[in-house]
Write an enzyme that holds these catalytic residues in place. Structure first.
Site, PDB file in Angstrom:
ATOM      1  N   HIS A 182       0.693  -1.158  -0.086  1.00 42.54           N
ATOM      2  CA  HIS A 182      -0.015  -0.102   0.095  1.00 42.54           C
ATOM      3  C   HIS A 182       0.675   1.261   0.107  1.00 42.54           C
ATOM      4  O   HIS A 182       0.284   2.411   0.409  1.00 42.54           O
ATOM      5  CB  HIS A 182      -0.861   0.083   1.344  1.00 42.54           C
ATOM      6  N   HIS A 282      -7.200  -2.958 -10.764  1.00 45.22           N
ATOM      7  CA  HIS A 282      -7.567  -2.535  -9.241  1.00 45.22           C
ATOM      8  C   HIS A 282      -9.056  -2.070  -9.252  1.00 45.22           C
ATOM      9  O   HIS A 282      -9.623  -1.211  -9.998  1.00 45.22           O
ATOM     10  CB  HIS A 282      -6.712  -1.206  -9.069  1.00 45.22           C
TER      11      HIS A 282
END
Length: 379
Positions: A182, A282
């Site tokens: 992340h 995504h």
């Protein structure tokens, strides 16, 4: 046929839907969600309205080129998310008008279904074994989770032991695991963490460093055999180009609501195919974004797996299927999502529910984290 109206809707928990209607009543829906910046994207839609109300909605590539190049300033998350939502809606409108799925207009099917994965563990990963078992019970065979909470620039290997145990707990529940760094992990720690994870047999590590640090990503790619995934913070084929050329990425993750829409991501995927790189779009977003991803999966050979937001920790109060009329269209079956067969994006939105939700506009913001010393921490 001409575009008569372009509308936007703030849809909870954090989505921005786009509705395009032609002067003769044809309708298409898209999703321009940019998490935490819905207002900015909505503002960018004003310029698109000025340019394209009155334009032929079937000329999707022409509209894309004008929107991208015609404003002089181009690229970036806000402008490209606005363009993505409009572009998706135009494919939906055209498909609905012609009675064809978007994938049929983009070359036809190469697969009947696509493997899907779900999130577990939340922002700060916890209760991994139980969460993985629950996803297994839903029919999933793969999950993704955040590797760590916030990390300092430097730390001891003891921190990595916790990460390894979480991965092992998910694998013990029978799941394949992708691990999302992340962008929280700085290079001194990322190099060590990638090395510690090497024996575990992960699907991928995602954003081991932020994409703004291509040199560091290239270094990490030389240190590990784990596939490296990235791309949610890249917004066009030009953004992806240097990463593909460098060989530092094995799986790209364009977001169809951030990276210019369906056709732009099809072009990005074709570039990746030339480098033998897989695509895993995504999509921790809403139903229209996921439906757009499935149109891409249907006609794109190197799509490998699809993220979906069902039950994700961000979906507080409203989940993926809340605004969808035929929920089975986006419901996983034995770990796979079926390719929608209906026209356009293949799903129908509950317009009345969307308009009602829009009356109380969300103002979603991501959290701001700090390290123990008070300095800013990457979320």
């Amino acid at each position: 046929m001409k575009i008569g109206r372009i509308e936007t809707f703030y849809v909870p928990p954090r989505w921005l839907f786009v509705r395009v209607e032609s002067e003769d009543g044809a309708v298409g829906w898209g999703e321009a969600s940019l998490e935490g910046h819905a207002e900015a994207v909505d503002g960018a839609m004003e310029a698109l309205r000025d340019r394209f109300v009155g334009h032929d909605p079937y000329r999707i590539e022409d509209i894309w080129q004008i929107a991208y190049r015609g404003g002089f300033y181009r690229g970036g998350p806000v402008l490209m998310s606005a363009l993505a939502g409009l572009e998706q809606a135009l494919w939906d409108l055209k498909g609905n008008a012609l009675g064809l799925p978007a994938w049929q207009m983009l070359g036809g099917m190469v697969r009947d279904k696509v493997r899907a994965y779900a999130w577990i563990g939340g922002d700060r990963p916890h209760e991994i074994g139980e969460a993985a078992a629950a996803r297994r019970g839903q029919g999933f065979s793969a999950v993704k989770m955040n590797a760590t909470a916030d990390l300092d620039w430097l730390g001891t290997p003891k921190l990595f032991e916790e990460v390894v145990k979480r991965v092992e707990a998910a694998q013990a529940a029978g799941m394949d695991v992708g691990l999302d760094f992340h962008g929280r992990v700085h290079k001194p720690m990322a190099k060590q963490l990638a090395r510690a994870l090497e024996p575990l047999g992960l699907l991928f590590i995602e954003e081991p460093l932020l994409s703004e640090n291509p040199e560091g990503l290239a270094q990490i790619a030389q240190l590990t055999s784990i596939p490296i995934a990235l791309g949610e913070r890249l917004y066009s084929r030009w953004d992806f180009k240097p990463f593909l050329a460098s060989g530092a990425v094995d799986i790209i993750q364009p977001d169809l609501s951030h990276a210019g829409g369906i056709l732009e991501c099809r072009k990005i995927a074709a570039m990746a195919e030339a480098y033998d790189v897989a695509v895993a779009p995504h999509c921790p977003l809403g139903p229209l974004a996921l439906a757009a991803c499935l149109q891409l999966a249907a006609c794109t050979p190197n799509v490998a797996i699809q993220e979906m937001s069902l039950g994700i920790h961000y979906n507080v109060g409203h989940d993926l299927l809340n605004f969808v009329l035929e929920k089975e269209m986006l419901t996983p079956q034995d770990g796979y999502l079926p390719i929608p067969q209906g026209p356009g994006l293949g799903i129908r939105i509950d317009e009345a529910a969307v308009r009602e939700a829009h009356k109380d506009r969300h103002r979603w913001r991501n959290p701001v984290w700090r390290h123990q010393d008070g300095s800013f921490a990457e979320w």
